[in-house]
Each structure stands twice: as C-alpha cells, then as structure tokens.
Design a protein around this motif. Structure first.
Motif, short mmCIF file in Angstrom:
data_model
loop_
_atom_site.label_atom_id
_atom_site.label_comp_id
_atom_site.label_asym_id
_atom_site.label_seq_id
_atom_site.Cartn_x
_atom_site.Cartn_y
_atom_site.Cartn_z
N LEU A 106 -6.60 66.18 -89.64
CA LEU A 106 -6.44 65.06 -90.54
C LEU A 106 -5.03 64.93 -91.10
O LEU A 106 -4.50 63.82 -91.22
N VAL A 107 -4.41 66.05 -91.46
CA VAL A 107 -3.07 65.97 -92.05
C VAL A 107 -2.09 65.37 -91.05
O VAL A 107 -1.26 64.52 -91.41
N SER A 108 -2.18 65.75 -89.80
CA SER A 108 -1.30 65.19 -88.78
C SER A 108 -1.52 63.68 -88.65
O SER A 108 -0.57 62.91 -88.45
N GLU A 109 -2.78 63.26 -88.77
CA GLU A 109 -3.09 61.83 -88.71
C GLU A 109 -2.50 61.09 -89.91
O GLU A 109 -2.00 59.98 -89.79
N ILE A 110 -2.55 61.72 -91.08
CA ILE A 110 -1.98 61.11 -92.28
C ILE A 110 -0.47 60.99 -92.14
O ILE A 110 0.12 59.96 -92.49
N ILE A 111 0.17 62.03 -91.63
CA ILE A 111 1.62 61.98 -91.45
C ILE A 111 1.99 60.88 -90.46
O ILE A 111 2.98 60.16 -90.63
N ARG A 112 1.17 60.72 -89.44
CA ARG A 112 1.45 59.68 -88.43
C ARG A 112 1.29 58.29 -89.01
O ARG A 112 2.10 57.39 -88.75
N ASP A 113 0.24 58.10 -89.81
CA ASP A 113 -0.02 56.78 -90.41
C ASP A 113 -0.79 56.96 -91.72
O ASP A 113 -2.03 57.04 -91.71
N PRO A 114 -0.08 57.04 -92.85
CA PRO A 114 -0.74 57.30 -94.13
C PRO A 114 -1.61 56.15 -94.63
O PRO A 114 -2.30 56.31 -95.64
N THR A 115 -1.61 55.01 -93.94
CA THR A 115 -2.45 53.90 -94.37
C THR A 115 -3.87 54.00 -93.80
O THR A 115 -4.74 53.19 -94.16
N GLN A 116 -4.11 54.97 -92.94
CA GLN A 116 -5.44 55.11 -92.34
C GLN A 116 -6.47 55.52 -93.40
O GLN A 116 -6.17 56.25 -94.33
N ARG A 117 -7.70 55.04 -93.22
CA ARG A 117 -8.81 55.41 -94.10
C ARG A 117 -10.00 55.82 -93.23
O ARG A 117 -10.25 55.22 -92.19
N TRP A 118 -10.72 56.86 -93.68
CA TRP A 118 -11.83 57.40 -92.91
C TRP A 118 -13.10 57.47 -93.74
O TRP A 118 -13.05 57.58 -94.97
N THR A 119 -14.23 57.43 -93.08
CA THR A 119 -15.51 57.64 -93.74
C THR A 119 -15.73 59.14 -93.94
O THR A 119 -15.04 59.97 -93.34
N ILE A 120 -16.72 59.48 -94.75
CA ILE A 120 -17.03 60.89 -94.96
C ILE A 120 -17.43 61.54 -93.64
O ILE A 120 -17.02 62.67 -93.34
N SER A 121 -18.22 60.86 -92.85
CA SER A 121 -18.65 61.43 -91.57
C SER A 121 -17.45 61.70 -90.66
O SER A 121 -17.39 62.75 -89.99
N GLU A 122 -16.50 60.79 -90.64
CA GLU A 122 -15.31 61.00 -89.81
C GLU A 122 -14.49 62.19 -90.31
O GLU A 122 -13.93 62.95 -89.50
N ILE A 123 -14.45 62.38 -91.62
CA ILE A 123 -13.70 63.51 -92.16
C ILE A 123 -14.41 64.82 -91.83
O ILE A 123 -13.78 65.83 -91.51
N VAL A 124 -15.74 64.82 -91.90
CA VAL A 124 -16.49 66.02 -91.51
C VAL A 124 -16.24 66.34 -90.04
O VAL A 124 -16.11 67.52 -89.66
N ASP A 125 -16.11 65.33 -89.22
CA ASP A 125 -15.79 65.56 -87.80
C ASP A 125 -14.46 66.30 -87.67
O ASP A 125 -14.33 67.21 -86.83
#
Length: 447
Positions: A106-125
């Motif tokens: 997740l952190v790498s995804e945030i660094i790549r694009d901090p505007t992204q938003r995820w559901t709880i299920s996606e974060i658990v993944d």
C-alpha cells in the motif's frame, strides 16, 4: 499540551505551521492548527466499539463475539479473520500483518499516486499479501512466547479497519457518524472543523489553518525506499492527505486543544463503565517498553522512571507525529503534535521534561499567587516573549522565539504546542522547561 493537577491546562506553540516558500510568507504555529493525529485515531475507534457494546442496541456485539458471528460475509471472504474475537482485534492479538508493512504494497501505491482511495476489503488484501505476523523478539526471547495471543500483542492497523467494517455493518452508519455521535458530541468536541474522522474516500484536506508536514532527517528515506524522491525539508502534504484511507486506524485530525482534552478523558475511559474500562486495561506485552490494551497502550513500569504510570497512544502518520497520554495516579495529561514524521522520541523527551517538573513538587503543592498573563509575561521569563490571550479559551498562548526565517536551520521547522495554566510568576518556574525544549528539539514540537 499539559493538563496539570495544580496549574490546569497550559499550551505553548513553537516554530511554524508553514514556511516561507518565496511566494507566501510562513505562518507561526497556533492552538488552532489542525494536525493529523495518526494512530491515536485507534483509541477513538475502540471507544466507539466499546460504547456500542455497552449500549445493548446490537445483540451479540461483545468482546467475545467473533468475526464469523458478526459479519459472516466478511469471514467467508477472509477466513484468516473468521475466528478472531473483537477483543483480539482491538487488542492487537491477531496474526494478520499491518497493511502498511506489506512489501511493495500500500505505501508504494500511495507514493505512486497519493490520490488513490481503497475500500476496507482492498486494504485487507494488501495486508494478506505478506506472511502472517510473527511475535517480536521481546515476546520470543523474554517471555518465551511462540505465538501472538493473550501473552503477546502484534501491532496491526489492519485489525482496526476490520473492526470499522463490523461497526459500520451492524449500525448502518459510517465510522465518522459514530465517532461524532458517541464521542465528540458527549464530550462537547463537536465544533465544526476542529476534530473529526474524515470519510475514507474524502480528499484528506484538513480545515484551515492546516500545517504543512515536512520530511525530517529521520523519515525521508522511508518515502524513498517505497519509490519516492524526497529530500529533507520537502513538503509531504499530498502523502499525508492519503491517510484518509486508514479510517479509524489513523486518519483523524484535531487541534492540540482537542488532543489534550482527549488525553484528559483517559482516551475515552471517562465515557465507559468501570467494568469496560477494566477490560480495556488488560495490557499484553507488545515490545520491551509497551503493553497493549484495547485501543491504547501502557508504558512498562521500570523501563524509564518518567514513563511509569502513563498510558495512551501515539500517532506517526505520513507527515505528522503526535502523542496523547494520561496518568491517573498523578491526575495529569500530556499531548504533543508536530508537523513532521517520526517524532515519537522527540515527543517523549518533552514528556520527560514535564514529568521532572511534576515529580519535583511537594505532594501538597498548590497554585501560587500569580498575576494575569493577558497583560504580558513578567520580566523574570523574557524567553517566552509577550503572552497573548487565546480566543474563546481561558488559557494563554506564548509565542516561541523560534523563527522560520532562521537561516541556520537545515529544514523547515514544524509546529508545536505545550499546555499549562499557570500565570505570570509560574512562567518563570517553567522557563527552564521551555529552554530545554528549544535546546533539545531540532524540529519544533507540541509538548
């Protein structure tokens, strides 16, 4: 900030909320600044869940109920969680790792694009991409514990988002609505824009004034190891706003006044029954100096004398560091917030200075005769500068002598505040405290 048994509430601000970027002049830190409070949010979420359990409005919602019992759909999708109880989730006694620690997650995804938003299920993944959590060296070597459970806690924000999923599923309300209804309104903290839990799909923009977080020497490499290109002193505001994804696991914001008020309630203990509070305070060793309860931790006695008796939570989000602690025996509370990351040690240094002052007093200490600070601080404490009244508050805010224009600084200073309600003569007694803070902290903090 400090809520002191003798002097009451006290606040100081140091440094700047924003720095001079060549186009816009920097602004001094103030009591009205809105800081992200990071994982202190966990104490709000846990308190909401405990209050919902106490209410009796949701049959079966207890500390012994399992994920399977409460949200069978989620348990089917994530069998790794099915058998865990709500107590285990909130007390960090599961083996599901923290989604923030998953490699290339997740952190790498945030660094790549901090505007992204995820559901709880996606974060658990994201969390489940890694191996199951293992007990730390302290639990293994010192306690001879082979697994996470009643004898060993393993910190994981993923657990808190699962609890958020449960609470929202049972109530049909967002966690934002629940925090407002069960905590902010009863504690008279509902002033619009002061303290809140933003929705997980929101922009992450805090109300003005909004301090700008900067990368400090102790954390800028963490961004770069996940694909960033950050130098010391760079603004990390875009990354900081992405923490809305973390919900009650780490996305709340508030002022130092809000943070101190929360600390003074025992991070929500005052809202709970004695029985529930006792259950909450069943602390399980997490590392060599902290044991975790339900949404809060306690420092292990004997590790450092100034930590004895203090419990609460810290927050280290993507750009902010904060601390909210309570000591029931001393009837004292402490809050700190800084607009820079990885400030936990700095904030503890501020606590150390305060506790030294607290323990040095006679047991029967009372407030000495003082003069009003509103007209200015007596000459005995010139380091503080002139005091100014704080709007809508009986306390005073004394501007620091730190300046963002200081050319000797290697990075933009962060915001900081301390609390305390003594007047004129008392500032003289505390001048040593202020001087130590200024001397020890290269990045200004809220003490």
């Amino acid at each position: 900030g400090v809520n002191d048994p003798v002097y009451g509430e006290m606040y100081w601000t140091f440094g700047n909320a924003t720095h001079d970027d060549g186009n816009t002049p920097g602004t001094l830190a103030s009591l009205q600044d809105h800081f992200e409070i990071g994982s202190i949010s966990k104490s709000f979420g846990a308190t909401v869940n405990l209050l919902l359990m106490e209410s009796g409005e949701y049959p079966g919602f207890t500390l012994d109920a399992t994920v399977q019992d409460l949200v069978p759909d989620f348990a089917s999708a994530y069998p790794e969680y099915a058998g865990y109880t709500t107590r285990q989730l909130m007390a960090m006694q599961t083996e599901v790792p923290d989604f923030l620690n998953s490699e290339d997650g997740l952190v790498s995804e945030i660094i790549r694009d901090p505007t992204q938003r995820w559901t709880i299920s996606e974060i658990v993944d994201f969390a489940l991409e890694g191996d199951l959590a293992q007990p730390g060296d302290y639990c293994v070597d010192t306690l001879n514990v082979a697994e996470i459970g009643p004898q060993c806690a393993a910190y994981s924000t993923t657990n808190i988002l699962v609890m958020e999923y449960i609470a929202e599923s049972l109530t049909g309300q967002t966690m934002q609505e629940l925090v407002r209804e069960w905590i902010l309104e009863p504690l008279d903290m509902i002033t619009p824009g002061d303290v809140d839990l933003p929705l997980r799909n929101s922009s992450g923009v805090r109300p003005a004034p909004e301090p700008i977080p900067y990368a400090s020497p102790s954390c800028f490499q963490e961004y770069n190891s996940s694909g960033g290109n950050i130098d010391i002193g760079d603004s990390v505001l875009d990354y900081a706003r992405s923490v809305v994804n973390f919900g009650s696991g780490g996305s709340m914001y508030g002022t130092i006044v809000d943070l101190l008020k929360w600390a003074s309630t025992g991070l929500g203990d005052d809202l709970l029954s004695t029985e529930t509070t006792s259950a909450r305070h069943l602390y399980v060793p997490m590392d060599a100096f902290r044991s975790y309860g339900i949404g809060q931790y306690k420092f292990v006695d004997g590790v450092a004398s100034f930590l004895d008796g203090w419990y609460g939570h810290d927050g280290d989000s993507l750009g902010f560091g904060s601390l909210a602690l309570r000591n029931d025996e001393r009837n004292a509370s402490f809050a700190a917030a800084a607009s820079s990351c990885a400030t936990f040690t700095d904030n503890l240094q501020g606590l150390d200075v305060y506790v030294t002052q607290l323990l040095a007093r006679p047991a029967n200490a009372v407030l000495p005769p003082t003069e009003s600070c509103a007209a200015g601080v007596p000459s005995a404490a010139p380091v503080m500068g002139p005091a100014t009244p704080v709007p809508s508050s009986p306390t005073t805010e004394a501007p620091s002598t730190l300046s963002t224009q200081n050319p000797s600084m290697t990075e933009p200073p962060s915001s900081a505040t301390v609390s305390h309600s003594y007047d004129g003569a008392t500032f003289a007694a505390l001048s040593s405290f202020v001087l130590v803070v200024l001397a020890e902290f290269s990045v200004a903090i809220m003490s």
